[in-house]
Design an enzyme around this catalytic site. Structure first.
Site, mmCIF file in Angstrom:
data_model
loop_
_atom_site.group_PDB
_atom_site.id
_atom_site.type_symbol
_atom_site.label_atom_id
_atom_site.label_comp_id
_atom_site.label_asym_id
_atom_site.label_seq_id
_atom_site.Cartn_x
_atom_site.Cartn_y
_atom_site.Cartn_z
ATOM 1 N N GLY A 11 2.857 9.024 -37.332
ATOM 2 C CA GLY A 11 2.557 9.618 -37.548
ATOM 3 C C GLY A 11 3.187 10.713 -37.891
ATOM 4 O O GLY A 11 3.914 11.069 -36.675
ATOM 5 N N ARG A 72 2.678 4.215 -42.182
ATOM 6 C CA ARG A 72 2.957 3.042 -40.747
ATOM 7 C C ARG A 72 2.976 1.940 -42.350
ATOM 8 O O ARG A 72 2.520 1.328 -43.231
ATOM 9 C CB ARG A 72 1.147 3.189 -40.107
ATOM 10 C CG ARG A 72 1.449 4.760 -39.428
ATOM 11 C CD ARG A 72 0.087 4.583 -37.999
ATOM 12 N NE ARG A 72 0.707 5.526 -37.573
ATOM 13 C CZ ARG A 72 -0.328 6.213 -37.484
ATOM 14 N NH1 ARG A 72 -1.221 6.627 -38.396
ATOM 15 N NH2 ARG A 72 -0.168 7.180 -36.736
ATOM 16 N N ASP A 103 5.875 5.360 -30.218
ATOM 17 C CA ASP A 103 6.400 3.765 -29.669
ATOM 18 C C ASP A 103 6.194 2.752 -30.228
ATOM 19 O O ASP A 103 7.096 1.496 -30.236
ATOM 20 C CB ASP A 103 5.876 3.698 -28.342
ATOM 21 C CG ASP A 103 4.278 3.816 -28.369
ATOM 22 O OD1 ASP A 103 4.105 4.034 -29.846
ATOM 23 O OD2 ASP A 103 3.743 2.922 -27.045
ATOM 24 N N THR A 125 6.651 12.422 -32.043
ATOM 25 C CA THR A 125 5.576 12.333 -32.564
ATOM 26 C C THR A 125 4.315 13.556 -31.287
ATOM 27 O O THR A 125 4.948 14.194 -30.300
ATOM 28 C CB THR A 125 4.454 10.807 -31.555
ATOM 29 O OG1 THR A 125 2.820 11.405 -31.006
ATOM 30 C CG2 THR A 125 4.918 11.403 -29.960
ATOM 31 N N ASP A 127 1.686 13.522 -29.653
ATOM 32 C CA ASP A 127 1.329 13.535 -28.669
ATOM 33 C C ASP A 127 1.472 13.133 -27.359
ATOM 34 O O ASP A 127 0.590 12.897 -25.720
ATOM 35 C CB ASP A 127 0.264 11.898 -28.476
ATOM 36 C CG ASP A 127 -0.014 11.368 -30.080
ATOM 37 O OD1 ASP A 127 -1.221 12.178 -30.314
ATOM 38 O OD2 ASP A 127 -0.331 10.642 -30.716
ATOM 39 N N ASP A 129 3.124 10.979 -25.417
ATOM 40 C CA ASP A 129 2.301 9.885 -25.615
ATOM 41 C C ASP A 129 3.906 8.935 -24.862
ATOM 42 O O ASP A 129 3.881 7.566 -24.947
ATOM 43 C CB ASP A 129 1.364 9.236 -25.125
ATOM 44 C CG ASP A 129 1.583 8.493 -26.895
ATOM 45 O OD1 ASP A 129 2.988 8.865 -27.694
ATOM 46 O OD2 ASP A 129 0.771 8.198 -27.724
ATOM 47 N N ARG A 171 -4.144 11.065 -29.173
ATOM 48 C CA ARG A 171 -4.681 9.478 -28.921
ATOM 49 C C ARG A 171 -4.074 8.709 -28.275
ATOM 50 O O ARG A 171 -5.843 9.823 -27.540
ATOM 51 C CB ARG A 171 -2.757 8.699 -29.683
ATOM 52 C CG ARG A 171 -2.756 7.261 -30.122
ATOM 53 C CD ARG A 171 -2.280 6.365 -30.360
ATOM 54 N NE ARG A 171 -0.953 6.911 -31.403
ATOM 55 C CZ ARG A 171 -0.862 6.389 -32.872
ATOM 56 N NH1 ARG A 171 -1.184 5.541 -32.859
ATOM 57 N NH2 ARG A 171 -0.793 6.868 -33.684
#
Ligand code: ADP
Ligand code: F6P
Length: 320
Positions: A11, A72, A103, A125, A127, A129, A171
């Site tokens: 993303g 992706r 990741d 990202t 996120d 995360d 996410r």
């Protein structure tokens, strides 16, 4: 002369362009040849790349998205895809690669490094995360976008004595939701890291604040929990407060990066090139406590960072 490649994968995130710019400029200044690879690992497998120079990255530091495009790429995970990518690296003489992504993209970078193409990964990202980092490129911009959007929703929510139930991205992680929740004074914040009871954590909190005179409400829900339309109906039925659901969606992924995202991206891009200059690969560049560090990709993928539970507690106590 070393030849390196750079790609953006997974993303997209605001600030990726600033990182691309840093990598290209640092690489060129160090006398490297730099290939910009299009559409993530797809471009590597398909040999879709072009040589970049100081001027091909002009006027991009302030732009959202990624000039290299992103994708992706399921095929890259197969043996055939990996072989194809290795062949292109050999043909192009690529002896180092910078991969900007999340990741999933790091796993690809680890696999390529193990096969003999040194890769340095940069966390990009919205996120936030990634276990080894306090901070990922794009997160600050996305968080500020969410805050601005919820502020707008709040204006109309206030005019109509309503409850707004807003779903935000992230996410599987609740960083955006928790931090936007605090920044917007949400009455309730629902994130996957913290077990919740809808009756206790949403309905009862609303009823409690109603008794103190509160008449409009904002509830922030992480996409990992979802179900905002049903939640809005339930809130309306149980509290009598007219409710509307909003799924913010991809508006959170675009826009001009904040100063923080541009600065961190520039630092990370520069560090990535420094590592490749020394022939060091299989590393992730990370930020911890405002410092730029780097870790072995395998170790980085196994690191865990959690949500700040104290932040949640503060939100519970003051957004009432
Ligand atoms: P993100 O990088 O944002 O986490 P994805 O998880 O979609 O996004 O990963 C981006 C790309 O990285 C994938 O499409 C694939 O090409 C590559 N990738 C993901 N997981 C792996 C893996 N386990 N091994 C090799 N490559 C992977
Ligand atoms: O990882 C970034 C992210 O925007 C997540 O927050 C979200 O779950 C996902 O990507 C959306 O992916 P797509 O753009 O493929 O719909």
């Amino acid at each position: 002369m070393k030849t390196i490649g750079i790609l953006t994968s997974g993303g997209d995130a605001p600030g990726m362009n600033a990182a691309v710019r840093a990598v290209v400029r640092a690489g060129c200044e160090k006398g490297m040849k730099v290939f910009g690879i299009k559409r993530g690992y797809n471009g590597l497998m398909d040999n879709d790349m072009y040589e970049m120079n100081l001027r091909t990255v002009s006027d991009i530091i302030q732009r959202g998205g990624t000039i290299l495009y992103s994708a992706r790429s399921p095929k890259f995970k197969t043996d055939e895809g990996m072989e194809q990518a290795m062949k292109v690296c050999r043909e192009r003489g690529i002896d180092g690669l910078v991969v900007i992504g999340g990741d999933g993209s790091f796993r690809g970078a680890r696999d390529l490094s193990l096969k003999g193409v040194p890769c340095v990964a940069i966390p990009g990202t919205i996120d936030n995360d990634i276990g080894c980092c306090d901070y990922t490129i794009g997160y600050d911009t996305a968080l500020n976008t969410v805050m601005q959007m919820v502020d707008r929703i709040r204006d109309t929510t206030e005019s109509h004595d309503r409850c707004a139930v807003v779903e935000v991205m992230g996410r599987g992680a609740g960083y955006i939701a928790l931090n936007a929740g605090i920044a917007c004074g949400a009455t309730s914040i629902l994130i996957p890291e913290i077990e919740y009871d809808f009756e206790r954590d949403v309905i009862d909190r609303m009823k409690r604040t109603q008794k103190t005179g509160k008449v409009h409400f904002v509830i922030i829900v992480s996409e990992a929990i979802g179900g905002v339309h049903e939640m809005a109906k339930r809130i309306q039925a149980e509290t009598g407060v007219e409710s509307r659901a909003t799924v913010l969606g991809h508006v959170q992924r675009g826009g001009s990066p904040t100063a923080k995202d541009r600065i961190v991206a520039s630092q990370m891009g520069y560090r990535a090139v420094e590592l490749l200059e020394q022939g060091i690969g299989n590393r992730v560049v990370a930020m911890q406590k405002e410092k730029i560090l780097d870790f072995d990709i395998y170790e980085a993928l196994n690191m865990k960072s959690g949500i700040d539970l104290n932040l949640y507690k503060i939100a519970q106590e003051i957004s009432i």
